[in-house]
Design a protein around this motif. Sequence first.
Motif, PDB file in Angstrom:
ATOM      1  N   ASP A 183       6.516 -15.291 -15.363  1.00 30.85           N
ATOM      2  CA  ASP A 183       6.404 -15.333 -16.774  1.00 30.85           C
ATOM      3  C   ASP A 183       4.910 -15.188 -17.164  1.00 30.85           C
ATOM      4  OD1 ASP A 183       8.811 -16.417 -16.746  1.00 30.85           O
ATOM      5  OD2 ASP A 183       8.227 -18.707 -16.638  1.00 30.85           O
ATOM      6  N   THR A 184       3.986 -15.225 -16.483  1.00 30.50           N
ATOM      7  CA  THR A 184       2.587 -14.734 -16.901  1.00 30.50           C
ATOM      8  C   THR A 184       2.510 -13.253 -16.835  1.00 30.50           C
ATOM      9  OG1 THR A 184       1.517 -16.713 -15.872  1.00 30.50           O
ATOM     10  CG2 THR A 184       0.278 -15.116 -16.356  1.00 30.50           C
ATOM     11  N   GLU A 185       2.822 -12.659 -15.893  1.00 30.38           N
ATOM     12  CA  GLU A 185       2.888 -11.117 -15.659  1.00 30.38           C
ATOM     13  C   GLU A 185       3.936 -10.509 -14.770  1.00 30.38           C
ATOM     14  OE1 GLU A 185      -0.288  -7.486 -14.509  1.00 30.38           O
ATOM     15  OE2 GLU A 185      -1.121  -9.391 -15.241  1.00 30.38           O
ATOM     16  N   PRO A 186       4.898  -9.832 -14.945  1.00 30.36           N
ATOM     17  CA  PRO A 186       5.650  -9.296 -13.776  1.00 30.36           C
ATOM     18  C   PRO A 186       5.018  -8.606 -12.866  1.00 30.36           C
ATOM     19  CG  PRO A 186       6.569  -8.740 -16.040  1.00 30.36           C
ATOM     20  CD  PRO A 186       5.241  -9.327 -16.387  1.00 30.36           C
ATOM     21  N   PHE A 225      -3.497 -16.436  -9.659  1.00 26.74           N
ATOM     22  CA  PHE A 225      -3.638 -18.080  -9.098  1.00 26.74           C
ATOM     23  C   PHE A 225      -2.278 -18.533  -9.163  1.00 26.74           C
ATOM     24  CE2 PHE A 225      -3.798 -22.286 -10.668  1.00 26.74           C
ATOM     25  CZ  PHE A 225      -4.478 -22.895  -9.942  1.00 26.74           C
ATOM     26  N   TYR A 226      -1.564 -18.433  -9.708  1.00 27.88           N
ATOM     27  CA  TYR A 226       0.039 -18.876  -9.671  1.00 27.88           C
ATOM     28  C   TYR A 226       0.525 -18.361  -8.232  1.00 27.88           C
ATOM     29  CZ  TYR A 226      -0.054 -20.961 -14.225  1.00 27.88           C
ATOM     30  OH  TYR A 226      -0.402 -21.737 -15.352  1.00 27.88           O
ATOM     31  N   GLY A 227       0.417 -17.012  -8.036  1.00 32.06           N
ATOM     32  CA  GLY A 227       0.976 -16.603  -6.750  1.00 32.06           C
ATOM     33  C   GLY A 227       0.159 -16.990  -5.680  1.00 32.06           C
ATOM     34  N   LEU A 228      -1.032 -17.313  -5.461  1.00 31.50           N
ATOM     35  CA  LEU A 228      -1.716 -18.280  -4.402  1.00 31.50           C
ATOM     36  C   LEU A 228      -1.145 -19.329  -4.355  1.00 31.50           C
ATOM     37  CD1 LEU A 228      -5.389 -16.487  -4.997  1.00 31.50           C
ATOM     38  CD2 LEU A 228      -3.483 -15.910  -3.225  1.00 31.50           C
ATOM     39  N   LYS A 256       0.597  -1.371  -0.166  1.00 32.15           N
ATOM     40  CA  LYS A 256       0.050  -0.081   0.130  1.00 32.15           C
ATOM     41  C   LYS A 256       0.841   1.259   0.029  1.00 32.15           C
ATOM     42  CE  LYS A 256      -3.875   2.138   0.457  1.00 32.15           C
ATOM     43  NZ  LYS A 256      -4.878   2.009  -0.657  1.00 32.15           N
ATOM     44  N   ILE A 257       1.813   1.337   0.797  1.00 39.33           N
ATOM     45  CA  ILE A 257       2.943   2.306   0.949  1.00 39.33           C
ATOM     46  C   ILE A 257       3.553   2.567  -0.443  1.00 39.33           C
ATOM     47  CG2 ILE A 257       4.963   3.321   1.980  1.00 39.33           C
ATOM     48  CD1 ILE A 257       3.973   1.865   4.572  1.00 39.33           C
ATOM     49  N   MET A 258       3.872   1.588  -1.055  1.00 39.15           N
ATOM     50  CA  MET A 258       4.661   1.744  -2.387  1.00 39.15           C
ATOM     51  C   MET A 258       3.524   1.770  -3.613  1.00 39.15           C
ATOM     52  SD  MET A 258       7.602   1.767  -1.390  1.00 39.15           S
ATOM     53  CE  MET A 258       8.560   1.483  -2.937  1.00 39.15           C
ATOM     54  N   GLY A 259       2.529   1.878  -3.283  1.00 39.29           N
ATOM     55  CA  GLY A 259       1.446   2.038  -4.452  1.00 39.29           C
ATOM     56  C   GLY A 259       1.354   0.743  -5.402  1.00 39.29           C
ATOM     57  N   GLN A 260       1.981  -0.372  -4.759  1.00 37.11           N
ATOM     58  CA  GLN A 260       1.764  -1.530  -5.797  1.00 37.11           C
ATOM     59  C   GLN A 260       0.302  -2.306  -5.832  1.00 37.11           C
ATOM     60  OE1 GLN A 260       4.798  -4.454  -4.276  1.00 37.11           O
ATOM     61  NE2 GLN A 260       6.615  -2.906  -4.883  1.00 37.11           N
ATOM     62  N   ARG A 261       0.152  -2.602  -6.993  1.00 32.26           N
ATOM     63  CA  ARG A 261      -1.149  -3.145  -7.169  1.00 32.26           C
ATOM     64  C   ARG A 261      -1.307  -4.887  -7.782  1.00 32.26           C
ATOM     65  NH1 ARG A 261      -4.047   1.746 -10.713  1.00 32.26           N
ATOM     66  NH2 ARG A 261      -3.781   3.486  -9.079  1.00 32.26           N
ATOM     67  N   LEU A 262      -2.245  -5.371  -7.839  1.00 34.62           N
ATOM     68  CA  LEU A 262      -2.503  -6.696  -8.163  1.00 34.62           C
ATOM     69  C   LEU A 262      -2.325  -6.851  -9.680  1.00 34.62           C
ATOM     70  CD1 LEU A 262      -5.738  -8.025  -6.093  1.00 34.62           C
ATOM     71  CD2 LEU A 262      -3.280  -9.023  -5.918  1.00 34.62           C
ATOM     72  N   PRO A 263      -1.656  -7.861 -10.158  1.00 35.46           N
ATOM     73  CA  PRO A 263      -1.502  -8.168 -11.635  1.00 35.46           C
ATOM     74  C   PRO A 263      -2.753  -8.330 -12.103  1.00 35.46           C
ATOM     75  CG  PRO A 263      -0.922 -10.108 -10.170  1.00 35.46           C
ATOM     76  CD  PRO A 263      -1.081  -8.997  -9.247  1.00 35.46           C
ATOM     77  N   ARG A 264      -2.961  -7.760 -13.390  1.00 37.59           N
ATOM     78  CA  ARG A 264      -4.114  -7.693 -14.140  1.00 37.59           C
ATOM     79  C   ARG A 264      -4.653  -9.171 -14.469  1.00 37.59           C
ATOM     80  NH1 ARG A 264      -3.951  -2.752 -18.214  1.00 37.59           N
ATOM     81  NH2 ARG A 264      -3.787  -1.061 -16.741  1.00 37.59           N
ATOM     82  N   SER A 265      -3.620 -10.197 -14.680  1.00 43.45           N
ATOM     83  CA  SER A 265      -3.786 -11.470 -15.144  1.00 43.45           C
ATOM     84  C   SER A 265      -4.336 -12.382 -13.778  1.00 43.45           C
ATOM     85  CB  SER A 265      -2.723 -12.076 -15.727  1.00 43.45           C
ATOM     86  OG  SER A 265      -2.787 -13.446 -16.110  1.00 43.45           O
ATOM     87  N   ARG A 266      -5.621 -13.041 -14.311  1.00 42.68           N
ATOM     88  CA  ARG A 266      -5.996 -13.769 -13.234  1.00 42.68           C
ATOM     89  C   ARG A 266      -5.228 -15.069 -12.947  1.00 42.68           C
ATOM     90  NH1 ARG A 266     -12.744 -14.001 -14.157  1.00 42.68           N
ATOM     91  NH2 ARG A 266     -13.145 -11.759 -13.814  1.00 42.68           N
ATOM     92  N   ARG A 267      -4.700 -15.456 -14.148  1.00 42.11           N
ATOM     93  CA  ARG A 267      -3.525 -16.620 -14.111  1.00 42.11           C
ATOM     94  C   ARG A 267      -2.591 -16.267 -13.018  1.00 42.11           C
ATOM     95  NH1 ARG A 267      -2.356 -19.985 -19.580  1.00 42.11           N
ATOM     96  NH2 ARG A 267      -4.549 -20.223 -19.009  1.00 42.11           N
TER      97      ARG A 267
END
Length: 310
Positions: free
Chosen positions: A174-177, A68-71, A54-65
């Motif tokens: 590989d799916t999304e940085p 899923f791989y992160g989870l 939140k502090i760094m302003g980072q957001r979730l990747p747009r790719s659902r895949r």
Amino acid sequence: MAIAASRSAPIGLVIGCIIFGLGSLIVAHVDIGGWAMSFWRLAISGVVFAVLAKIMGQRLPRSRRAIFYGLLSGAFLGFDLALWHESIYAVGPGISTLLNSLQIFFLAAIGFLYFNERQSMLQLISLFLAMAGVAMIGSPEFAHNSAATWGFISGIVSGAMLAASMTFIRKTHDTEPTPIFMLMQLISIGGVLAMIVPMFLFDMGNILPNSWSEIVWVLIYGTVMQCLAWGLIAYSIPKLSLALTGLLLLSEPIAALVIDYTWLDKPINTLQWSGALLTMFAIYLGSLKPKPRALRRYRFFSRFYKRKYK
């Protein structure tokens, strides 16, 4: 600045590994089940990484895949931590951490089966050396420890789970940085969700800390060992050669073995010390990535074409 960073990277990596080794002391002394300990470690770190993202302003990747791989990476990390904790209870921090370090061979197998990465003769030799080292460590342990079978199985399987977690981190990128803090938040969420059912199945009645001191130690375990140690290691590895990285990462099982022997009075005989050294040497060899064949040929023949210029 670059020179200073390259000089501090080995120190940071060693400190991170030693902190990991010290984490096994907390696991051994806090009266919480192994699955519950994994749950709390990931839950606490998840809160920390959510704040940092939140502090760094980072957001979730747009790719659902990618999400899923992160989870999924987190789910495997949760099982890795839980089984490592179980191995600590059974055979002590030193041997369990050494067994968990065998993940390098599971990574090599995954690379061979799914990423078409060829294995060198050196890596195959290192595998046989590691098997011999584990046998040397295990033979005296099985003679006097009735829990040794579960300790060795859970320790080795924890290494396989860690390798799977690292594999899905790679597939996420590989799916999304994905930004590091957001990735670690996803991993923490995945691990927490994966631990809920087994925690209530195997650790019922042994889930919550029993005192304020245990609460403090659990908080330290979730913040310092999961966040600080991972941060130091993640910062240092890209700045070092692969050979030096593999060598310095061995400071984690070395630190755990020394802690086990000196602070926890774990009986480790000469045969087991020899097996530990052999296993660590095999892990180091297995971490060395062979150079491409064309590059090896170029370096060999280039010796004959060196000239001295005045």
